[in-house]
Every structure is written in structure tokens, then in C-alpha cells.
Design a protein around this motif. Structure first.
Motif, mmCIF file in Angstrom:
data_model
loop_
_atom_site.group_PDB
_atom_site.id
_atom_site.type_symbol
_atom_site.label_atom_id
_atom_site.label_comp_id
_atom_site.label_asym_id
_atom_site.label_seq_id
_atom_site.Cartn_x
_atom_site.Cartn_y
_atom_site.Cartn_z
ATOM 1 N N VAL A 73 0.738 -0.970 -0.073
ATOM 2 C CA VAL A 73 -0.124 0.201 0.087
ATOM 3 C C VAL A 73 0.766 1.349 0.193
ATOM 4 O O VAL A 73 0.840 1.974 -0.892
ATOM 5 N N GLY A 74 1.677 1.111 0.429
ATOM 6 C CA GLY A 74 2.686 2.230 1.304
ATOM 7 C C GLY A 74 4.091 2.621 -0.200
ATOM 8 O O GLY A 74 3.725 3.996 -0.805
ATOM 9 N N GLU A 75 4.056 1.823 -1.136
ATOM 10 C CA GLU A 75 4.790 1.391 -2.302
ATOM 11 C C GLU A 75 3.281 2.103 -2.905
ATOM 12 O O GLU A 75 4.227 2.571 -3.960
ATOM 13 N N ALA A 76 2.505 1.826 -3.805
ATOM 14 C CA ALA A 76 1.050 2.011 -4.436
ATOM 15 C C ALA A 76 1.530 3.135 -4.063
ATOM 16 O O ALA A 76 1.389 4.306 -5.175
ATOM 17 N N VAL A 77 1.466 4.175 -3.179
ATOM 18 C CA VAL A 77 0.928 5.383 -2.874
ATOM 19 C C VAL A 77 2.169 6.310 -3.265
ATOM 20 O O VAL A 77 1.861 7.371 -3.929
ATOM 21 N N ALA A 78 3.511 5.977 -2.890
ATOM 22 C CA ALA A 78 4.776 6.510 -3.032
ATOM 23 C C ALA A 78 4.847 6.079 -5.227
ATOM 24 O O ALA A 78 4.913 7.562 -5.715
ATOM 25 N N ALA A 79 4.682 4.968 -5.642
ATOM 26 C CA ALA A 79 4.163 5.347 -7.210
ATOM 27 C C ALA A 79 3.341 6.386 -7.798
ATOM 28 O O ALA A 79 3.354 7.500 -9.023
ATOM 29 N N TYR A 80 1.822 6.789 -7.054
ATOM 30 C CA TYR A 80 1.123 7.564 -7.237
ATOM 31 C C TYR A 80 1.769 9.267 -7.628
ATOM 32 O O TYR A 80 1.346 9.551 -8.610
ATOM 33 N N GLU A 81 2.546 9.109 -5.995
ATOM 34 C CA GLU A 81 3.192 10.502 -5.917
ATOM 35 C C GLU A 81 4.181 11.033 -6.881
ATOM 36 O O GLU A 81 4.682 12.274 -7.469
ATOM 37 N N LYS A 82 4.685 10.022 -7.159
ATOM 38 C CA LYS A 82 6.030 9.874 -7.987
ATOM 39 C C LYS A 82 4.892 10.179 -9.147
ATOM 40 O O LYS A 82 5.926 11.284 -10.551
ATOM 41 N N GLN A 83 4.733 9.545 -10.204
ATOM 42 C CA GLN A 83 3.871 9.495 -11.056
ATOM 43 C C GLN A 83 2.878 10.921 -11.656
ATOM 44 O O GLN A 83 3.587 11.711 -12.274
ATOM 45 N N LEU A 84 2.598 11.317 -10.755
ATOM 46 C CA LEU A 84 1.781 13.099 -10.516
ATOM 47 C C LEU A 84 3.117 14.122 -10.486
ATOM 48 O O LEU A 84 2.427 14.962 -10.577
ATOM 49 N N GLY A 85 4.008 13.979 -9.742
ATOM 50 C CA GLY A 85 4.880 15.112 -9.589
ATOM 51 C C GLY A 85 4.450 15.874 -9.324
ATOM 52 O O GLY A 85 3.583 16.684 -7.681
#
Length: 594
Positions: free
Chosen positions: A329-341
Motif C-alpha cells: 500500500v505504501g509503495e503504491a501511494v509512493a508510485a502515485y506521488e512519483k507519477q503525479l510529480g
């Protein structure tokens, strides 16, 4: 992935009091390994040269302590993590586990030995059993640890009645590693009934059962039955003595040309077999274990042993799933934020913003599905969905705020002249009301030409115009060029224009709401689609796992039938029927994400 391990370190300490403890230094190393791990463990009697083989598997001459006396050097379980040397395993980490020698007379604790052996089985994907001389009855008696595995390990969690009844070898086979028997200082000829045989045939002949039901026959057969049932896929290597007895004490110091050439060739064949055939460590369902997961498994098993309970593989996997799914879950949220920039806000439309969110959500879901497993009630996926919904709401709020700020700033700048005239009484003259209207319309026209105002443009304008209604009404009432009738007409006209603007704004907001609802449905379908794909993938892995176990069981059944043990072959058939039934059952669809 570079693994900065120049030498082995202790993974599980075995204290003088016989207490097992997982070492934090080793856990920190494993926590940094996100790659799949191929785990090769070696077990066997002390002072049988286990560490030498492990050093060669590491591609080194030194590393694991060899020792040169009759005392056991390795205490507990030592670990060495290295980039996998085989090209077919690129992107994998080779984890070598050298275990404390079994049967050390100075230790005098057989139960402790069994736990070391059980941990070797539980943590490895390939288990090498190292022995000296020949595979004879003495060697089988020394491998009595395998006969105690069912007492030391549970596959499934027990119900209220204690140990779960009905566990059979098929269930253990799904968890257990590949088995390789390494016979050191082998002096016999590989012959049987006058013909040459292979090393594997030598092992199979040594594992033949003795017909009869006497106590002596049962004692003879028990270790052989256990090996055959728990490790139906097995391999054997024999090694001649590496050097003269005088040189054995300094084996790791000897040059290649000082070692027996036949021994060198045998070691080379052994290493290449292990490198080429040892698979990634997996847990039921075919989920591949990473270094971090291996560390968590070690902690769970050792904690259970220290508590006096019997390690349960199913419980350990479920505990691991909770850790991994929370991390997913934490990794997925981090992936979201990285993609969002740092998105360029405000966007010109809600759709543009929602498309950005959808791209980030897909990336987050891919990251989650890649790591999560056994989230059978979708508890963690729902957690992720709630977090992503909150991310979307926050993104929408930021977008609206950015648009509102930009629009407010534009109106403030455009209305400066108008505000100054109001303050100076420039409209408190005959015809002032019409002039005010003209100036407002001109200001609105200029406002409409301002670029990149975002989605709040109409709403902010409406709020601005409403804030000026009091001033407009005051100017209207004091404009002496207008009759009472004209004032009434102007009031109605202003009211009608305001109503029209509000209606248009209401339609715009309704359309925005509908877009958000449509995106919620899109999000739901995306979660269901990726969940369905995940379930199908896990089903394929499970079927492949069961088919592999079934093939191994069928191979062992044929051996039993050839040897005339029809009753054992029939029992094996019952085990296989259970597997076939599981294979034929339709997949569990799982819960639908709410």
C-alpha cells in the motif's frame, strides 16, 4: 543490484544455552534486497566439509569458516548474499546458508539440531545434505532429522483440537525445497549388479524400501520413506577425497593444481547444477520471495520456536502477507506521488485533471499488485482505494484553489480602475449607472480573455459580480437621468442576468459532479480489472505448483510400484487424487472491491 557482502555474517545465532536468535545485521542486509532470492542451504553432520562447498558456490576459496579440527566451527546459520552467478538468473540474488553441523557431541542437544535442520528446510529453495563415505544404514540413521519434520513443522494452522489432522506429504512437498545429497570422500565404484550406474541411481538404490513389517524393517524404512515422500525431486553428487589427509586441514589454502582433478571436476558439476537448476524461493501460490521477505520469514519461524510452539508454514505466510501488503500500500501511494510529480495547476477542465489522476492510479495499482499477495478479502486493496480516493479529492481541491487564486488575482487587477472611480464618485453623476455597466462589461470581456484561469473561472466571476451588486444598486438609485420606471426595468434586467449566470454556473457544476461520478466508476472498474488479472495470475501459479507436485508424486508412485510396494503406491494415489481435485476446482473469485 550490488550486495556489499565481502564475507558471510550470522543470520541465526545459536547461543551456548541453545537459544536461537535472528541477528539484526543480517536482517538489515536482507531488507535492502528487493530482488527475488535463490536460497541454497547446506546441512549435515559437523566436520564433513559443508563450508567448502558453500564457498565454491559463492565462487570463492574462502568465506565460510572451514576449521581444521574435530570441533564444529559454524554455530547457528550463517548467510552470504551475492549476485547470482548464472546468466539465466540475472536480477536474482543468491543467498547461501551454511548451518551448524549436526550431531556435535560437545553440544549434546539433539532437539536443537532438529530445529537447525527444520529452519534449513523452511528457509531454502534448495537443500544440500552433506555426508561422508557412503549412503549406508549409518548415513540414514544420521539423517533421522528428516523423520521428525512432521513433528517440528505444520503446514496448516491447527483448529481447536490442536495439530491439524490429515496433513500428508503432498502438502509438505508444496513447501519443501529441492533436495541434493552430497556424498563426500566417496571411495566405492558406481556399480550395481555388474553395470555402471549414475549418482542418482546410486541414491535411488540406497533409498529402496525393505519389504516386511517387523520393527527392524520399519526402523530401516522410516528415513527412506520420509525422504521419498517429502523430497520426490532429488539429486545426488559424489566427491572423491580432495587431497591427501595431510593437506585436508588447509583445504582452502591449496592451489587448484594441488587438488585432486577428479574432485575439481565433481565440484564444478555440483556448482553448475545448483546455479542452473535452483529456483527462486517461493511460498504457496507461487509468490516469489525477496530478501526482505526472507528476513521476515526467519524472524517469524525463530520467534515461534523460541516460544515453544511448532512453526506453522501457513501462519508464517499469512503473517508475511500482512507485512508485505501493508508495504505494498505504501509503495503504491509512493508510485502515485512519483507519477503525479508537480502537476501544472490549474487544469483547464475537470477531465484533464481526472485523466492525470487515472494515469497515476494505474501506476499505483500496478505497484500494489506486483507486491501484494493473499489479500483474499481485499482488505489492503480497499485501504489503497481509500487513499487514492483521498489523493483525488486533494488533487481536485488543490486544482480549484489554484484556479480560484489565479482568477481572483486577475479580477483584482482588472477592476482597479473601476474601484478607483467608485471611490472618487465618478459614477455618482447623471448617466453614471450606464457608465458603470459599460465599464463592468469591458472588464468582464478582458477577464474572459485571460488565459489558463482553470475550472473556477465562472464561479469566481459570479462571486465578484455579486459583491458589486450593492454598489450598482446605489448608483442606480442616485442616477437622476433615470425615471422610476427605468430604474424598475434595470433592476429586473440585472436580476435576470444574475439568474442566467447562476443557471449556467449550476449546469457547469452539475457537469463537473457527473464527471467525478464517472471517474469513480472508472476507478472501480480499474480496481476490479487489475484484481481479476491478479487472481487469474495467482491461479495459474497455483496450478503450475500443483501440477509440479503431482508430477513428482507420480514419479515416486511408479518407483514404489516397480519395487512392489503396492500399498504405499495406493496411499500415494490418494494423495494425488486430492491434488487433482484441487486442480479441477473452479477458482475463487474473491470479494468485489467496494
Amino acid at each position: 543490484m550490488e550486495i556489499p557482502m565481502l564475507a558471510p555474517i550470522c543470520l541465526v545465532e545459536n547461543s551456548p544455552a541453545g537459544e536461537l536468535r535472528v541477528q539484526q545485521e543480517a536482517l538489515q542486509v536482507l531488507a535492502e534486497i528487493s530482488q527475488p532470492v535463490v536460497v541454497v542451504a547446506i546441512a549435515g553432520l559437523y566436520r564433513t566439509g559443508k563450508s567448502y562447498l558453500m564457498n565454491r558456490l559463492a565462487g570463492k576459496r574462502t568465506g565460510f569458516s572451514l576449521g581444521s579440527t574435530i570441533q564444529s566451527h559454524t554455530k547457528g546459520i550463517w548467510m552470504w548474499c551475492l549476485p547470482h552467478p548464472h546468466s539465466g538468473r540475472a536480477g536474482h540474488t543468491l543467498v547461501l546458508l551454511d548451518t551448524e553441523g549436526l550431531g556435535d557431541v560437545e553440544k549434546g542437544d539433539g532437539k536443537n539440531d532438529v530445529w537447525i535442520f527444520a529452519l534449513s528446510v523452511l528457509l531454502s529453495s534448495t537443500l544440500v545434505y552433506n555426508s561422508l563415505g557412503t549412503i549406508n544404514q549409518q548415513a540414514m540413521d544420521q539423517l533421522h532429522y528428516v523423520t521428525e519434520l512432521t513433528e517440528r513443522i505444520k503446514v496448516k494452522a491447527a483448529g481447536k483440537g490442536g495439530r491439524r489432522k490429515g496433513e500428508d506429504s503432498a502438502e509438505f512437498v508444496g513447501f519443501f525445497p529441492a533436495f541434493v545429497w552430497a556424498v563426500r570422500d566417496f571411495v566405492l565404484q558406481l556399480e550395481l549388479d555388474g553395470r555402471e550406474i549414475t549418482e542418482d541411481e546410486y541414491l535411488e538404490n540406497a533409498l529402496k524400501l525393505k519389504p516386511g513389517s517387523s520393527e527392524q524393517d520399519q526402523r530401516y524404512n522410516l528415513p527412506r520413506e520420509c525422504i521419498r515422500l517429502f523430497f520426490p525431486g532429488r539429486k545426488c553428487f559424489v566427491f572423491v577425497q580432495p587431497a591427501g589427509r595431510r593437506d585436508l586441514a588447509r583445504l582452502e589454502e591449496l592451489r587448484e593444481d594441488e587438488l585432486d582433478s577428479e574432485f575439481q571436476e565433481q565440484v564444478s558439476q555440483f556448482c553448475h547444477h545448483i546455479w542452473e537448476t535452483s529456483t527462486s524461493k517461493t511460498i504457496p501460490g507461487g509468490h516469489v520471495v525477496t530478501g526482505a521477505m526472507l528476513g521476515n520469514l526467519a524472524v517469524t519461524y525463530v520467534h515461534t520456536i523460541r516460544s515453544g510452539a511448532v512453526p506453522c508454514m501457513e501462519s508464517a505466510v499469512l503473517a508475511l502477507a500482512q507485512i508485505e501488503n501493508s508495504a505494498a500500500v505504501g509503495e503504491a501511494v509512493a508510485a502515485y506521488e512519483k507519477q503525479l510529480g508537480q502537476p501544472a495547476l490549474p487544469t483547464q477542465s475537470v477531465q484533464e485533471l481526472l485523466e492525470l489522476h487515472a494515469q497515476c492510479e494505474q501506476e499505483a495499482l500496478r505497484a500494489f499488485m506486483a507486491r501484494a499477495f493473499k489479500d483474499e478479502e481485499q482488505q489492503y486493496q480497499r485501504q489503497l482505494k481509500d487513499k487514492l480516493d483521498s489523493k483525488r479529492a486533494e488533487l481536485c481541491r488543490r486544482n480549484e484553489q489554484a484556479s480560484s487564486d489565479r482568477c481572483t488575482a486577475a479580477l483584482r487587477e482588472l477592476s482597479q480602475e473601476l474601484e478607483e472611480r467608485v471611490r472618487e464618485g465618478g459614477y455618482s453623476v447623471p448617466g453614471g449607472y450606464q457608465r458603470l455597466l459599460d465599464d463592468q462589461r469591458e472588464m468582464v470581456d478582458k477577464y474572459q480573455l485571460v488565459p489558463e484561469k482553470g475550472i473556477m473561472a465562472a464561479e469566481v466571476l459570479e462571486q465578484f459580480l455579486k459583491s458589486k451588486e450593492t454598489v450598482a444598486q446605489a448608483v442606480l438609485q442616485t442616477d437622476q437621468s433615470l425615471t422610476d420606471k427605468q430604474r424598475e426595468i434595470e433592476v429586473e434586467r440585472a436580476r435576470a442576468e444574475a439568474a442566467e449566470r447562476e443557471a449556467q454556473l449550476s449546469q457547469e457544476m452539475q457537469a463537473r459532479t457527473e464527471q467525478l461520478l464517472q471517474d469513480q466508476e472508472r476507478s472501480h472498474q480499474e480496481h476490479v480489472q487489475q484484481l481479476t488479472a491478479k487472481i487469474e495470475e495467482e491461479r495459474r501459479k497455483l496450478l503450475a505448483e500443483q501440477e509440479k507436485v503431482l508430477a513428482l508424486k507420480q514419479q515416486e508412485q511408479r518407483r514404489l510400484m516397480r519395487e512392489g510396494f503396492l500399498e504405499l503406491a495406493a496411499q500415494m494415489e490418494q494423495h494425488m487424487q486430492k491434488i487433482r481435485k484441487e486442480i479441477s476446482q473452479p477458482p475463487h473469485s474473491g470479494c468485489v472491491i467496494c
